[in-house]
Motif scaffolding. Structure first.
Motif, mmCIF file in Angstrom:
data_model
loop_
_atom_site.group_PDB
_atom_site.id
_atom_site.type_symbol
_atom_site.label_atom_id
_atom_site.label_comp_id
_atom_site.label_asym_id
_atom_site.label_seq_id
_atom_site.Cartn_x
_atom_site.Cartn_y
_atom_site.Cartn_z
ATOM 1 N N SER A 33 0.808 -1.231 0.000
ATOM 2 C CA SER A 33 0.000 0.000 0.000
ATOM 3 C C SER A 33 0.840 1.279 0.000
ATOM 4 N N ASN A 34 1.946 1.236 -0.746
ATOM 5 C CA ASN A 34 2.768 2.426 -1.005
ATOM 6 C C ASN A 34 3.273 3.130 0.252
ATOM 7 N N ARG A 35 3.380 2.425 1.358
ATOM 8 C CA ARG A 35 3.933 3.054 2.556
ATOM 9 C C ARG A 35 5.444 3.169 2.402
ATOM 10 N N VAL A 36 5.965 4.358 2.706
ATOM 11 C CA VAL A 36 7.406 4.585 2.611
ATOM 12 C C VAL A 36 7.882 5.208 3.916
ATOM 13 N N PHE A 37 8.951 4.669 4.453
ATOM 14 C CA PHE A 37 9.525 5.181 5.697
ATOM 15 C C PHE A 37 10.954 5.618 5.422
ATOM 16 N N SER A 38 11.310 6.789 5.923
ATOM 17 C CA SER A 38 12.629 7.332 5.607
ATOM 18 C C SER A 38 13.722 6.762 6.504
ATOM 19 N N SER A 39 13.368 6.271 7.676
ATOM 20 C CA SER A 39 14.376 5.761 8.613
ATOM 21 C C SER A 39 13.962 4.390 9.112
ATOM 22 N N CYS A 40 14.980 3.630 9.523
ATOM 23 C CA CYS A 40 14.657 2.323 10.099
ATOM 24 C C CYS A 40 15.808 1.812 10.920
ATOM 25 N N ALA A 41 15.536 0.829 11.725
ATOM 26 C CA ALA A 41 16.565 0.172 12.530
ATOM 27 C C ALA A 41 16.278 -1.321 12.564
ATOM 28 N N ASP A 42 17.323 -2.120 12.304
ATOM 29 C CA ASP A 42 17.222 -3.557 12.540
ATOM 30 C C ASP A 42 17.472 -3.751 14.023
ATOM 31 N N LEU A 43 16.466 -4.120 14.761
ATOM 32 C CA LEU A 43 16.599 -4.250 16.212
ATOM 33 C C LEU A 43 17.411 -5.515 16.527
ATOM 34 N N PRO A 44 18.195 -5.475 17.593
ATOM 35 C CA PRO A 44 19.169 -6.557 17.807
ATOM 36 C C PRO A 44 18.587 -7.867 18.330
ATOM 37 N N TYR A 45 17.320 -7.898 18.694
ATOM 38 C CA TYR A 45 16.760 -9.141 19.258
ATOM 39 C C TYR A 45 15.410 -9.452 18.628
ATOM 40 N N LEU A 46 15.076 -10.722 18.594
ATOM 41 C CA LEU A 46 13.743 -11.231 18.203
ATOM 42 C C LEU A 46 13.413 -10.975 16.731
ATOM 43 N N GLN A 47 14.439 -10.791 15.865
ATOM 44 C CA GLN A 47 14.213 -10.608 14.421
ATOM 45 C C GLN A 47 13.183 -9.517 14.154
ATOM 46 N N ALA A 48 13.386 -8.389 14.817
ATOM 47 C CA ALA A 48 12.431 -7.283 14.747
ATOM 48 C C ALA A 48 13.048 -6.077 14.039
ATOM 49 N N HIS A 49 12.210 -5.288 13.409
ATOM 50 C CA HIS A 49 12.647 -4.099 12.672
ATOM 51 C C HIS A 49 11.654 -2.978 12.935
ATOM 52 N N LEU A 50 12.196 -1.773 13.108
ATOM 53 C CA LEU A 50 11.339 -0.600 13.292
ATOM 54 C C LEU A 50 11.615 0.391 12.167
ATOM 55 N N HIS A 51 10.557 0.856 11.532
ATOM 56 C CA HIS A 51 10.653 1.871 10.464
ATOM 57 C C HIS A 51 9.880 3.097 10.921
ATOM 58 N N TRP A 52 10.349 4.294 10.557
ATOM 59 C CA TRP A 52 9.601 5.473 10.994
ATOM 60 C C TRP A 52 9.824 6.685 10.096
ATOM 61 N N ASN A 53 8.807 7.567 10.153
ATOM 62 C CA ASN A 53 8.901 8.942 9.635
ATOM 63 C C ASN A 53 8.581 9.838 10.821
ATOM 64 N N TYR A 54 9.534 10.649 11.211
ATOM 65 C CA TYR A 54 9.294 11.537 12.354
ATOM 66 C C TYR A 54 9.141 12.969 11.858
ATOM 67 N N VAL A 55 8.115 13.649 12.364
ATOM 68 C CA VAL A 55 7.853 15.039 11.959
ATOM 69 C C VAL A 55 8.147 15.938 13.157
#
Ligand SMILES: *[C@@H]1O[C@H](CO)[C@@H](O)[C@H](O)[C@H]1NC(C)=O
Ligand SMILES: *[C@@H]1O[C@H](CO)[C@@H](O)[C@H](O)[C@H]1NC(C)=O
Length: 188
Positions: A33-55
């Protein structure tokens, strides 16, 4: 050039290559659905990832939190505004509802045996949704206004089962006890 300094130079090059490679893993992820995030982090545990756009002007962050997870499991991502770790954290949780659709809701973690029922958080949450695609669960939300967005304590979790539409206790060993850290929504 002495052998040892060449070796050090090589280690530095390999080290920076590794950092570039690991930094790009989440950046190469494409969302539906065309979601785009400018920043992200591969989190070090549990095969997790966080993506974000902060205003910065609104102090709101649009986030996507995704975890490799089995269909019957659950995932949660939380900000802890007052401390570190689980107790006191303000969580978003997602899992498959018993009717088969993905559900996501906010739940404040008031103790080490929280109800995990829907409840209001200490900050606003909007546009909350979840999806399950290719063995990954993802929570989407807009959170904030946030205080201290450049130095947030966050904590994340994954559990293996849900009963009567309530997530069951997660494992209490290994990565499940390490999955917390600091987050800077302005960097990355
Ligand atoms: C499944 O249950 C949830 C919660 O009751 C509801 O919001 C959702 O619309 C239901 N989905 C379907 C496909 O029935
Ligand atoms: C959030 O939801 C509102 C209302 O449905 C919508 O207008 C807006 O585009 C959504 N924002 C994002 C970033 O998806």
């Amino acid at each position: 050039m002495a052998t040892s300094s060449r070796a050090i130079a090589l280690i530095c090059i390999l080290g920076s290559l590794f950092m570039v490679t690991s930094a790009q893993r989440c950046l190469s992820h494409t969302f539906t659905s065309n979601r785009v995030f400018s920043s992200c982090a591969d989190l070090p545990y549990l095969q997790a990832h966080l993506h974000w756009n902060y205003v910065p002007s609104t102090r709101k962050a649009e986030i996507a939190f995704r975890v490799s997870q089995a269909s019957e499991g659950w995932i949660a991502w939380a900000i802890n505004p007052t401390s570190t770790g689980m107790a006191g954290s303000q969580a978003l949780v997602a899992f498959h509802n018993s009717n088969g659709s993905m559900t996501a809701y906010p739940t404040p973690i008031t103790s080490y045996s929280p109800s995990m029922l829907p409840g209001a958080l200490s900050f606003q949450v909007s546009n909350l949704s979840a999806e399950y695609i290719e063995d990954e669960m993802t929570i989407f939300a807009i959170v904030g206004p946030l205080d201290h967005a450049t130095s947030l304590s966050h904590v994340w979790q994954a559990g293996s089962s849900v009963s009567s539409n309530i997530p069951n206790m997660h494992a209490t060993s290994g990565e499940h006890l390490q999955s917390m850290g600091k987050l800077n929504f302005l960097s990355g």
